[in-house]
Each structure stands twice: as C-alpha cells, then as structure tokens.
Design an enzyme around this catalytic site. Sequence first.
Site, PDB file in Angstrom:
ATOM      1  CB  CYS A 286      -1.001  -0.012   1.156  1.00  0.00           C
ATOM      2  SG  CYS A 286      -0.281   0.003   2.812  1.00  0.00           S
TER       3      CYS A 286
ATOM      4  CG  HIS B 227      -4.415  -0.635   4.166  1.00  0.00           C
ATOM      5  ND1 HIS B 227      -3.588  -1.297   3.291  1.00  0.00           N
ATOM      6  CD2 HIS B 227      -5.515  -0.300   3.456  1.00  0.00           C
ATOM      7  CE1 HIS B 227      -4.176  -1.355   2.102  1.00  0.00           C
ATOM      8  NE2 HIS B 227      -5.352  -0.759   2.174  1.00  0.00           N
TER       9      HIS B 227
ATOM     10  CG  HIS C 159      -6.711  -0.345  -1.231  1.00  0.00           C
ATOM     11  ND1 HIS C 159      -6.862  -1.002  -0.040  1.00  0.00           N
ATOM     12  CD2 HIS C 159      -7.695  -0.831  -2.030  1.00  0.00           C
ATOM     13  CE1 HIS C 159      -7.886  -1.834  -0.113  1.00  0.00           C
ATOM     14  NE2 HIS C 159      -8.410  -1.752  -1.307  1.00  0.00           N
TER      15      HIS C 159
END
Length: 114
Positions: A24, A73, A85
């Site tokens: 990510c 994240h 993402h």
Amino acid sequence: MNYAAKQIGDPYRYGGTGPNSWDCSGLAGGSWRKAGVKLPRTTQQIYRSVKKKVSWKGAVKGDLLFFYGGRTHMGIYVGKGYMIHAPGRGKRVKKVKLNAYYKRNFKGGVRPGL
C-alpha cells in the site's frame, strides 16, 4: 492518481515498490513520485512527515487515507467516494468504494505536495 490507476490489477507484494508489484505505501509513494513528490517508505513515516492533514469529509483527489490502529494501511483517494489501494497478500491493486467499513477504520489523511 492516473499512475495509480494504471497499476490496477498488479499483484500485492509485501515491501513492493513497483513497477510490477506493490504494497500500500509503495503504491502511494510510487504514484506521488511520478508527480515529483518524494515520500518516505512506510505508512507511519508518510503520515508523520506530511504536514497537511485532512479529514474524511475534507479529502480531495490525490490525498492519502490511512486506516486501522497504527495507521498500517493506506490508499489514494480518487474522488467520488473511491480509493485505489494494494489491499494485501494474495490480492491485487484495485479501486474500491469507501463504505462504512472504511469510515469506521479511518485514522487520518494527508495531502502531499503542499
């Protein structure tokens, strides 16, 4: 954002910084690097280093959104309630709707490049 969109379908790889696999923060860093902005490597470092913070409702295209305790994240906001993402092991880069699950787990956002 355009660079991130071109990576949709690429595989997730822990520590991946492209060009063929991503995690990510690697995807966010690679995308912003294409726009001439260098970001640190990890989600926590990126959140700390970018001074301009943004809210859930204040996000605009290109902002980076962080999720979960410890901001482990992140995704790139692409507008109209969506982000791109690299979701995790065994998955591929994708565009997702920012639904109630993401809102519940939202831990802040930043606007690089300012």
